[in-house]
Design an enzyme around this catalytic site. Structure first.
Site, PDB file in Angstrom:
ATOM      1  N   SER A 257     -15.764 -20.107 -30.863  1.00 12.49           N
ATOM      2  CA  SER A 257     -14.350 -20.385 -31.144  1.00 12.49           C
ATOM      3  C   SER A 257     -13.681 -20.947 -29.903  1.00 12.49           C
ATOM      4  O   SER A 257     -14.265 -20.971 -28.811  1.00 12.49           O
ATOM      5  CB  SER A 257     -13.638 -19.108 -31.593  1.00 12.49           C
TER       6      SER A 257
ATOM      7  N   SER B  75     -11.064 -19.726 -28.243  1.00 14.95           N
ATOM      8  CA  SER B  75     -10.179 -18.779 -27.570  1.00 14.95           C
ATOM      9  C   SER B  75     -10.278 -18.837 -26.049  1.00 14.95           C
ATOM     10  O   SER B  75      -9.385 -18.368 -25.356  1.00 14.95           O
ATOM     11  CB  SER B  75     -10.480 -17.347 -28.042  1.00 14.95           C
TER      12      SER B  75
ATOM     13  N   LYS C 144     -14.155 -12.724 -23.493  1.00 14.13           N
ATOM     14  CA  LYS C 144     -12.765 -12.871 -23.042  1.00 14.13           C
ATOM     15  C   LYS C 144     -12.743 -12.691 -21.525  1.00 14.13           C
ATOM     16  O   LYS C 144     -13.743 -12.337 -20.902  1.00 14.13           O
ATOM     17  CB  LYS C 144     -11.848 -11.812 -23.675  1.00 14.13           C
TER      18      LYS C 144
ATOM     19  N   SER D  77      -5.744 -16.935 -29.295  1.00 13.48           N
ATOM     20  CA  SER D  77      -6.809 -15.979 -28.979  1.00 13.48           C
ATOM     21  C   SER D  77      -6.476 -14.616 -29.553  1.00 13.48           C
ATOM     22  O   SER D  77      -5.410 -14.051 -29.285  1.00 13.48           O
ATOM     23  CB  SER D  77      -6.975 -15.867 -27.457  1.00 13.48           C
TER      24      SER D  77
END
Length: 321
Positions: free
Chosen positions: A126, A128, A183, A286
């Site tokens: 993705s 994010s 992350k 995100s």
């Protein structure tokens, strides 16, 4: 044994097929562990039983041939037809079902050990972490940087470094540990993290940022504001969209949610012991700790450190730190 091997491969194909078609979630660590155990069992059976049995059969064949030739020689027959060496080699040959089980054990075992304790590859699914990591980046994760953990159960047995602000970390998603997330670590245990009006503050100190103009996000096909942000000694880039609201929409209920306060300006959280607060670099696109809470230490997989391949852009290969 051939039927058993065929049945095992059929189960493997069904499992991988269902995983690929999203019929169920796969656990690659568990799959590798089971494959290692199964192929080890066949490898031991080959070394301790099947190979000695084939050798005994080959020796018996050679002894019978020698006895037959000696008997014929006593009868005056010097020339004897038949190639016992070829038959012997066929007897010693490993059958196909051992080739595809015992023969694969060393390779599967090495992959399992490397992936479990040293480095594990991941694919960025993705946007994010844009602009740091793009969709399609294939990255490597250092599995021992945060300590050595047992595979499958993810139990830490040896301590190493602790996560630092600014680290790009892979972890098991707290709401579904079958899924891995990536992350950036923003808050460590004891920190008070505030993200208000799209400005990040840690323990009352604003995180230094510098505007860098605009960034075109190819995945979203829109422009974003690009900033340089410095967390501790780690400098990286983040994105914001002018039209995105600063507040969190529909935050989930999560453990230690009473440590967080939500308002129209954003969110402020006190990071509990043994947990971490993480955010994506694409701040307005995100799903991260603002929405689903803190990352427990036991969920940590490793530290991401290298893009080893991007099939659409070979220039992406290298360190992103």
């Amino acid at each position: 044994m051939g039927l058993l091997t065929g049945a095992l491969y059929a189960c493997l194909i069904v499992y991988l097929g269902g995983w690929y078609l999203d019929a169920w979630h796969g656990n690659f660590s568990l799959l590798l562990f089971l494959l290692t155990v199964v192929t080890l069992a066949f490898w031991l059976a080959e070394r301790l039983y099947f190979l000695p049995a084939r050798r005994r059969a080959a020796e018996a064949l050679q002894a019978q041939d020698a006895e037959r030739r000696a008997e014929l020689a006593r009868q005056g027959i010097e020339r004897v037809d038949g190639n016992v060496q070829e038959a012997r080699e066929k007897l010693l040959m490993q059958p196909w079902w051992l080739d595809w089980t015992a023969g694969l054990f060393p390779v599967i075992c090495i992959v399992f050990l490397l992936r479990s304790f040293l480095f594990e590859p991941f694919k960025i699914p993705s946007g994010s972490m844009v602009p740091t990591l793009l969709v399609g980046d294939l990255i490597l994760v250092n599995k021992y940087h945060y300590g050595v953990r047992l595979p499958v159960i993810n139990k830490k047995i040896i301590d190493n470094h602790v996560p630092q602000r600014g680290d790009v970390m892979v972890f098991r998603y707290p709401k579904d540990t079958r899924v891995d997330y990536i992350k950036r670590v923003v808050g460590v245990p004891g920190d008070e993290v505030a993200y208000l009006n799209k400005r990040l503050t840690i323990n009352g100190q604003p995180v230094p940022t510098q505007p860098l103009g605009e960034f075109y996000n190819e995945d979203r096909r829109r422009y974003a504001q690009l900033f340089s942000e410095k967390l501790g000694t780690m400098e990286h880039r983040i994105l914001n969209y002018k039209d995105a609201p600063p507040f969190v929409i529909a935050a989930d209920d999560f453990p230690h949610s009473d440590n967080c306060r939500y308002s129209a300006e954003g969110v402020t959280c006190k990071v509990p012991a043994g947990h971490y607060f993480t955010m994506g670099d694409n701040r307005d696109d995100s799903q991260d700790s603002r929405f689903w809470g803190f990352v427990p230490d036991e969920n940590i997989v490793g530290k991401a450190f290298l893009i080893w391949m991007n099939l659409g852009n070979l220039g992406r290969i290298g360190s992103f730190q």
